[in-house]
Scaffold this motif. Structure first.
Motif, PDB file in Angstrom:
ATOM      1  N   UNK A   1       0.812  -1.216   0.000  1.00  0.00           N
ATOM      2  CA  UNK A   1       0.000   0.000   0.000  1.00  0.00           C
ATOM      3  C   UNK A   1       0.849   1.271   0.000  1.00  0.00           C
ATOM      4  N   UNK A   2       2.136   1.131  -0.147  1.00  0.00           N
ATOM      5  CA  UNK A   2       3.010   2.290  -0.252  1.00  0.00           C
ATOM      6  C   UNK A   2       3.054   3.146   0.995  1.00  0.00           C
ATOM      7  N   UNK A   3       3.031   2.505   2.164  1.00  0.00           N
ATOM      8  CA  UNK A   3       3.013   3.236   3.432  1.00  0.00           C
ATOM      9  C   UNK A   3       4.433   3.442   3.936  1.00  0.00           C
ATOM     10  N   UNK A   4       4.805   4.671   4.169  1.00  0.00           N
ATOM     11  CA  UNK A   4       6.149   4.988   4.628  1.00  0.00           C
ATOM     12  C   UNK A   4       6.251   4.859   6.142  1.00  0.00           C
ATOM     13  N   UNK A   5       7.469   4.793   6.630  1.00  0.00           N
ATOM     14  CA  UNK A   5       7.660   4.751   8.084  1.00  0.00           C
ATOM     15  C   UNK A   5       7.092   6.010   8.726  1.00  0.00           C
ATOM     16  N   UNK A   6       7.248   7.139   8.062  1.00  0.00           N
ATOM     17  CA  UNK A   6       6.707   8.380   8.602  1.00  0.00           C
ATOM     18  C   UNK A   6       5.198   8.316   8.772  1.00  0.00           C
TER      19      UNK A   6
ATOM     20  N   UNK B   1      -9.116  -8.122   7.307  1.00  0.00           N
ATOM     21  CA  UNK B   1     -10.182  -7.163   7.610  1.00  0.00           C
ATOM     22  C   UNK B   1     -10.808  -6.506   6.379  1.00  0.00           C
ATOM     23  N   UNK B   2     -10.076  -6.453   5.277  1.00  0.00           N
ATOM     24  CA  UNK B   2     -10.623  -5.815   4.082  1.00  0.00           C
ATOM     25  C   UNK B   2     -11.745  -6.659   3.474  1.00  0.00           C
ATOM     26  N   UNK B   3     -11.528  -7.940   3.125  1.00  0.00           N
ATOM     27  CA  UNK B   3     -12.648  -8.737   2.629  1.00  0.00           C
ATOM     28  C   UNK B   3     -13.704  -9.015   3.693  1.00  0.00           C
ATOM     29  N   UNK B   4     -13.310  -9.089   4.967  1.00  0.00           N
ATOM     30  CA  UNK B   4     -14.299  -9.319   6.023  1.00  0.00           C
ATOM     31  C   UNK B   4     -15.261  -8.140   6.131  1.00  0.00           C
ATOM     32  N   UNK B   5     -14.726  -6.922   6.040  1.00  0.00           N
ATOM     33  CA  UNK B   5     -15.589  -5.733   6.076  1.00  0.00           C
ATOM     34  C   UNK B   5     -16.521  -5.705   4.876  1.00  0.00           C
TER      35      UNK B   5
ATOM     36  N   UNK C   1       0.512  -0.834  12.588  1.00  0.00           N
ATOM     37  CA  UNK C   1      -0.053   0.372  11.977  1.00  0.00           C
ATOM     38  C   UNK C   1      -0.485   0.184  10.523  1.00  0.00           C
ATOM     39  N   UNK C   2       0.209  -0.634   9.707  1.00  0.00           N
ATOM     40  CA  UNK C   2      -0.249  -0.779   8.321  1.00  0.00           C
ATOM     41  C   UNK C   2      -1.644  -1.397   8.193  1.00  0.00           C
ATOM     42  N   UNK C   3      -2.093  -2.136   9.208  1.00  0.00           N
ATOM     43  CA  UNK C   3      -3.385  -2.832   9.081  1.00  0.00           C
ATOM     44  C   UNK C   3      -4.537  -1.843   8.959  1.00  0.00           C
ATOM     45  N   UNK C   4      -4.751  -0.930   9.920  1.00  0.00           N
ATOM     46  CA  UNK C   4      -5.840   0.028   9.743  1.00  0.00           C
ATOM     47  C   UNK C   4      -5.615   1.003   8.595  1.00  0.00           C
ATOM     48  N   UNK C   5      -4.350   1.338   8.308  1.00  0.00           N
ATOM     49  CA  UNK C   5      -4.094   2.290   7.239  1.00  0.00           C
ATOM     50  C   UNK C   5      -4.394   1.689   5.864  1.00  0.00           C
ATOM     51  N   UNK C   6      -4.032   0.428   5.645  1.00  0.00           N
ATOM     52  CA  UNK C   6      -4.379  -0.228   4.385  1.00  0.00           C
ATOM     53  C   UNK C   6      -5.889  -0.395   4.276  1.00  0.00           C
ATOM     54  N   UNK C   7      -6.522  -0.759   5.370  1.00  0.00           N
ATOM     55  CA  UNK C   7      -7.982  -0.896   5.398  1.00  0.00           C
ATOM     56  C   UNK C   7      -8.638   0.440   5.044  1.00  0.00           C
ATOM     57  N   UNK C   8      -8.146   1.522   5.638  1.00  0.00           N
ATOM     58  CA  UNK C   8      -8.704   2.846   5.365  1.00  0.00           C
ATOM     59  C   UNK C   8      -8.518   3.240   3.907  1.00  0.00           C
TER      60      UNK C   8
END
Length: 376
Positions: A160-165, A276-280, A304-311
């Motif tokens: 999902x291209x999420x940076x450490x920042x 969580x993505x397909x479950x939602x 942290x990547x879990x809710x951010x990817x879901x969002x």
């Protein structure tokens, strides 16, 4: 038509590993919330048809059906049974689903769902290690030598291209939101203090991107996942009283919420944390509700990547995603977290007048539960 409603929900404060709750046997932690739940509702334990209890690492002090141990430790009648379920991090949320199904089917009139985990007392990774839980044929099927949640978190961040920042910014926000909620008294009505602990122990006030920047990656030398943007290792328990609307009326209980929809699904067990993505999506489809109708979301902060990817997939607003902070700030006592999160969610819905709330959790092996609650 029978339904399933939550009469009340209670939890312990979450203790840090080797902290205030470490010396309490998980059976006694379980008994504490069972006793608190009965006291808050005027429940006669003798009418409970079953206690469905979550626990992940069922070894040592947590072996031997810890749900049943909790019932006995609470001094409840011996005829009250219990069973302990393991759907990894979603164990207590699955316990709610099983209890609700039993109530709706008519197998139960009154049930308790919840869970416990004393992570201070178990060997980390005993049930979810790099390779041992997965047979050679499973590893061969997926072409890997091991399956590891931390590496899965790195894979989610990369996909999902999420940076450490971004991850650290989210993590600091989790602490800030938890501090704000605690200061506003948002948790007071749901907590059953124990061993002198009256608030979640893991909160680090003043956490910032700068303070997190010095932490070393935990799973890859050049990775983005570290202790500060992962859930804390913790101890805790939670419990919910579940019955039908009819039974609640007969017994003088005013339910908090109806269990509107509950689903579970599987996903890629290597990346592991995207369930969580397909479950939602499954929960929304089955419920007939649109994402915009949900006023609060609890997406467990395993990393942290879990809710951010879901969002990123659902496009929900920041303010409705984990509005009280989450496991990065207060911890994730594995087998109890589903009940603890649901306790937080249902009380938040009541306090803020939110009609629908959704909870979902990633789980080892690439699974996820999703549950939609409706305020009553």
């Amino acid at each position: 038509m029978r339904d399933a409603v939550i009469v009340d929900a209670v939890r312990t404060p979450i203790g840090k590993r080797n902290g205030s709750l470490a010396g309490i046997h998980p059976g006694d932690l379980s008994a504490h919330v069972l006793t608190a739940l009965a006291g808050r509702t005027g429940l006669d334990p003798a009418i409970v048809d079953d206690v469905v209890w979550g626990c992940v690492t069922q070894q040592g002090d947590q072996s031997g059906n810890v749900g049943r141990v909790g019932v006995l430790a609470a001094g409840w009648p011996e005829h009250v049974p219990a069973t302990t379920v393991d759907r990894k991090c979603g164990s207590a949320q699955q316990a709610v689903a099983f209890a609700a199904a039993g109530v709706i089917a008519g197998h139960y009139d009154v049930a308790i769902a919840g869970g416990v985990e004393s992570m201070s007392r178990v060997v980390m990774g005993a049930n979810v290690g790099d390779g041992a839980p997965y047979s050679p044929s499973v590893l061969e099927r997926y072409g890997v030598e091991r399956m590891n949640q931390g590496i899965g978190a790195e894979m989610v961040a990369e996909k999902w291209g999420l940076t450490r920042g971004q991850l650290d910014e989210y993590s600091a926000r989790s602490h800030a939101r938890t501090a704000e909620a605690a200061d506003a008294g948002a948790f007071e009505g749901q907590l059953a203090p124990i061993a002198g602990l009256t608030a979640d122990e893991g909160l680090r006030r003043g956490s910032s991107i700068d303070s997190l920047a010095g932490l070393k990656p935990a799973f890859k030398p050049d990775g983005v996942i570290h202790a500060g943007n992962s859930s804390q290792i913790s101890d805790g328990a939670g419990a919910l009283l579940i019955t039908t609307s009819e039974q609640a009326a007969q017994r003088g209980w005013t339910p908090l919420a109806r269990i509107h929809t509950t689903v579970v699904t599987g996903d890629d067990p290597v990346i592991m944390l995207t369930g969580p993505i397909p479950a939602t999506a499954k929960a929304l489809e089955r419920s007939g509700l649109g994402i915009e109708e949900i006023g609060a979301f609890e997406v467990n902060e395993a990393f942290a990547p879990v809710p951010l990817a879901w969002q990123a997939e659902f496009g929900v607003r920041d303010e409705v995603l984990n509005p009280l902070g989450g496991a990065i700030a207060v911890g994730h006592p594995l087998g109890g977290s589903g009940a603890i999160l649901m306790t937080r969610l249902v009380h938040h819905m009541r306090d803020q007048g939110i009609r629908y709330g959704l909870q979902t959790m990633c789980e080892a092996g690439g699974m996820a539960n999703a549950t939609i609650l409706e305020l009553l």
